[in-house]
Design a protein around this motif. Structure first.
Motif, PDB file in Angstrom:
ATOM      1  N   SER A  90      68.844  54.369  42.129  1.00  0.00           N
ATOM      2  CA  SER A  90      67.852  54.909  43.045  1.00  0.00           C
ATOM      3  C   SER A  90      67.163  56.130  42.442  1.00  0.00           C
ATOM      4  O   SER A  90      65.956  56.320  42.614  1.00  0.00           O
ATOM      5  N   TYR A  91      67.919  56.948  41.721  1.00  0.00           N
ATOM      6  CA  TYR A  91      67.341  58.128  41.077  1.00  0.00           C
ATOM      7  C   TYR A  91      66.265  57.717  40.070  1.00  0.00           C
ATOM      8  O   TYR A  91      65.165  58.280  40.052  1.00  0.00           O
ATOM      9  N   GLU A 104      63.113  56.149  42.095  1.00  0.00           N
ATOM     10  CA  GLU A 104      62.295  57.111  42.826  1.00  0.00           C
ATOM     11  C   GLU A 104      61.610  58.096  41.890  1.00  0.00           C
ATOM     12  O   GLU A 104      60.469  58.507  42.149  1.00  0.00           O
ATOM     13  N   ASP A 164      57.568  58.719  41.747  1.00  0.00           N
ATOM     14  CA  ASP A 164      57.034  60.084  41.886  1.00  0.00           C
ATOM     15  C   ASP A 164      56.174  60.454  40.682  1.00  0.00           C
ATOM     16  O   ASP A 164      55.066  61.004  40.838  1.00  0.00           O
ATOM     17  N   ARG A 218      63.879  48.370  44.062  1.00  0.00           N
ATOM     18  CA  ARG A 218      64.061  49.037  45.345  1.00  0.00           C
ATOM     19  C   ARG A 218      64.598  48.063  46.391  1.00  0.00           C
ATOM     20  O   ARG A 218      65.473  48.413  47.187  1.00  0.00           O
ATOM     21  N   THR A 244      66.174  57.972  51.223  1.00  0.00           N
ATOM     22  CA  THR A 244      65.034  57.705  50.344  1.00  0.00           C
ATOM     23  C   THR A 244      64.374  56.386  50.697  1.00  0.00           C
ATOM     24  O   THR A 244      63.146  56.276  50.763  1.00  0.00           O
ATOM     25  N   ASP A 251      60.596  56.441  52.689  1.00  0.00           N
ATOM     26  CA  ASP A 251      59.630  56.200  51.630  1.00  0.00           C
ATOM     27  C   ASP A 251      58.254  55.907  52.213  1.00  0.00           C
ATOM     28  O   ASP A 251      58.108  55.556  53.402  1.00  0.00           O
ATOM     29  N   ARG A 256      55.229  51.539  49.635  1.00  0.00           N
ATOM     30  CA  ARG A 256      56.275  51.274  48.652  1.00  0.00           C
ATOM     31  C   ARG A 256      57.340  50.326  49.186  1.00  0.00           C
ATOM     32  O   ARG A 256      58.101  49.763  48.405  1.00  0.00           O
ATOM     33  N   LYS A 257      57.458  50.207  50.495  1.00  0.00           N
ATOM     34  CA  LYS A 257      58.550  49.434  51.093  1.00  0.00           C
ATOM     35  C   LYS A 257      58.277  47.945  50.968  1.00  0.00           C
ATOM     36  O   LYS A 257      57.189  47.472  51.284  1.00  0.00           O
TER      37      LYS A 257
END
Length: 674
Positions: free
Chosen positions: A542-543, A546, A550, A589, A625, A629, A633-634
């Motif tokens: 996830s890091y 995301e 960003d 994601r 997150t 979001d 993006r979802k």
């Protein structure tokens, strides 16, 4: 150049120079009597002074005594062997004190005792003048209570305020040992729990060595060991707040520690007390000191005392650097912790110390990387490994029983040890090496966007591939009784039961199973490590994802010529690599949502809880997150799972507040059914 001698003074002047109060006047008279070695003259002078002045003031009478004796001797000088600094007169001996007579304190035995032919002793207890000190009296009463009733540890108190005051009984005159924490039968259960639940995640101290020291009651002889024991129990309590609270409430019905954090604070106070005021300058420090600092930091983090946690964890890193994590003596060597660098004679290389030191370092690095993912404020900086300043090697993949001071016995290839899962966790977090190095040196913004996205893609793919190499014992989804001896324990009603001493542990306590079947204990530890491995991998994935989105948004904002508005995605995806990585991250994601729900559905809360607050933070970070979001993006699965993710975050908030266990379990079951 020597100092010049003082000018001569007359005895009269000398007496006036230091006869400033009653006690000093008496000292002056005594000194004069010793100088002339004539006690009869002193008595005669004193009698004359009393006759002339009658019932005069004490200070004036004593001063006249000194002047008259000095006058009889003319210019007699003070004996240079007598210390000119005034001190309090020595107290009377026991016999003179009882008889209320003057004690000749110039010799031992004193003159009255010699005349009576009795022993001249000073054994009586001195009494403090003035009213009694209430704090000292309370400390003495508490010490007496602990000696007479060791099982109760501290006096009962129904309120948090009085429970906090109980901590003040840990005073300088108290004799601390393990039973200052809890009665020994309870401590034995808690030590077993530590090595069952916490040791798989923080694999130190060396279990055989620690248990031998615990059996030998070294808590009574070595403050370092008592401090380590206290910090370990504090970490266990912080990891199991609800269960320990139930135990503490039920024991003797005292309600002494209504909140687990009070017990954690008590353990920390005991650990700090064992160090003493001069601990910062103690040399040499030991690995026990480093372990104690680590567990104090971990317990503080689990109880949301982040400033305290940062202080202790930074202290641990300092100790590890001092004990071996420094520049190697020879090019190409890696740091080790098995050499004794402070003794006058070199000792043989100690493999137990070396392996424990390496485990502490890698635990610190894992915690450092977790903080790096969760927040931008990270005071504990561990520089990237370089050829000149390398990290220590991984700890050996062996169980503690195979590590001895003089050798490490390697186990059969393919054996899944307690270090196997720990080493996989290291693999997961070292996939961040490239990003961490760049951020600490120059910052991600110094790289072109094309290099940024490739760096993030490679890190993500490395993190995803690690679980493909997990042994079957650490894989999710195994439900057969042969492969998973604990698969049916939840259904059978077996559970972790807090110590119920002095009563016998109930039959449904999980301890009864794992003691009778060591294989099941190891399987339980595998389950705990599974939770850590898979949640850590989800958090790391996830890091990467995301951070990619960003940085991509920043790139599109700073280079509007590459995309005229967010609606024209085809212009933003102007080359094949960008399009490929964008699709990979978008798909990832959706997979993270799916994997998160699967992990939480496969691992019971009992096996999640030993991971403490760090696991809660990781899960909440991933869920928040995904939930918060940007809408564009979802993906479909993320939108569909919004309600489940909202419930999950709500459950995690209850976990953080250590709410009722039954309420949390029912909510967790409701989430799993979705």
């Amino acid at each position: 150049m020597s100092a010049s001698p003082p000018p001569p003074q007359s005895p009269h002047t000398t007496a006036h120079a230091y006869a400033s109060n009653g006690l000093e006047i008496l000292q002056a008279a005594s000194d004069a009597a010793q100088a002339i070695q004539n006690s009869e003259a002193l008595q005669h002078a004193a009698a004359q002074a009393v006759g002339q002045q009658g019932v005069a003031h004490l200070g004036q009478g004593a001063e006249m005594q000194a002047h008259m004796v000095a006058g009889q001797q003319g210019a007699m000088m003070r004996d240079p062997t007598i210390n000119p600094k005034l001190t309090r007169l020595r107290r009377a001996c026991d016999m003179c004190s009882m008889r209320k007579v003057k004690c000749d304190d110039s010799n031992i035995p004193c003159r009255p005792c010699r005349e009576l032919g009795v022993d001249c002793t000073y054994n009586r207890e001195t009494k403090r003048r003035g009213p009694p000190n209430k704090h000292a009296e309370a400390a003495k009463a508490a010490k007496k209570a602990r000696i007479e009733h060791p099982a109760s540890s501290f006096p009962a108190s129904p309120s948090p305020q009085n429970a906090a005051k109980a901590l003040l009984t840990i005073s300088s005159d108290a004799v601390l040992d393990a039973e200052s924490i809890a009665p020994m039968p309870v401590l034995e259960l808690l030590v077993d729990d530590f090595f069952t639940y916490i040791h798989p995640l923080a694999p130190f101290p060396h279990e055989p060595t620690f248990r031998q020291s615990f059996a030998n009651r070294e808590d009574r002889t070595r403050p370092e060991f008592l401090g380590l024991l206290s910090s370990m129990i504090g970490t266990l309590v912080a990891s199991f707040p609800r269960c320990v609270r139930e135990h503490l409430k039920s024991q003797h019905s005292t309600h002494l520690f209504p909140k687990a954090v009070v017990m954690v604070d008590k353990c920390r106070d005991i650990a700090l007390h064992t160090r003493g005021a001069r601990w910062p300058v103690k040399q040499p420090k030991t690995l026990e000191d480093a372990m104690t600092s680590y567990f104090l930091g971990l317990g503080a983090a689990y109880t949301i005392q982040y400033n305290v946690a940062r202080m202790f964890l930074s202290e641990t890193l300092t100790l590890i650097r001092e004990l071996g994590f420094t520049r190697p003596k020879h090019q190409g060597d890696q740091p080790n912790f098995g050499n004794e660098g402070f003794g006058s004679e070199p000792l043989p290389f100690n493999h137990v110390k070396d392996q424990i030191g390496k485990r502490i370092f890698w635990c610190l690095l894992l915690g450092n990387r977790t903080i790096f993912q969760l927040t931008s404020h990270n005071d504990m900086v561990i520089a990237p490994s370089t050829p000149n300043l390398p990290y220590p090697a991984y700890p050996e993949n062996v169980d503690d029983i195979c590590i001895q001071a003089n050798e490490v016995i390697h186990q059969t290839d393919g054996t899944v040890t307690l270090l196997t899962g720990f080493r996989f966790a290291i693999d997961i977090y070292t996939t961040m090496n490239g990003i961490v190095s760049l951020e600490l040196a120059y910052g991600m913004s110094t790289l072109p966007w094309a290099d940024q996205r490739i760096l993030l893609r490679d890190g993500l793919m490395a993190a995803k591939s690690i679980i493909d190499n997990l042994p079957p014992e650490l894989q999710l989804g195994s439900s057969s009784a042969e492969a998973n001896p604990l698969a049916s324990l939840d259904e059978s009603g077996m559970q972790y039961v807090p110590p119920v001493w002095p009563n016998v542990q109930p039959s449904h306590d999980l301890r009864n199973v794992i003691k009778a079947h060591p294989v099941r204990r190891r399987q339980l530890q595998y389950e705990i490590q599974k939770a850590n491995i898979f949640v850590s991998q989800l958090a790391t994935r996830s890091y990467f994802v995301e951070l990619y989105f960003d940085l991509r948004d920043i790139h599109l904002t700073e280079h509007p010529d590459s995309a005229e508005g967010q609606m024209e995605e085809s212009k933003a995806l102007h080359d094949g690599d960008d399009k490929e990585i964008y699709e990979l991250m978008s798909t990832e994601r959706e997979l993270i949502v799916q994997n998160l729900l699967m992990v939480l559905g496969c691992i019971s809360q009992r096996n999640l809880e030993p991971n403490g607050r760090s696991l809660v933070e990781k899960i909440r970070q991933v869920a928040s997150t995904l939930l918060n979001d940007a809408p564009h993006r979802k993906g479909p699965l993320a939108v569909k799972s919004e309600e489940a993710l909202s419930q999950l975050i709500e459950i995690l908030m209850k976990l953080e507040k250590t709410g009722p266990a039954g309420e949390t379990k029912s909510a967790a079951r409701a989430t799993r059914t979705r």
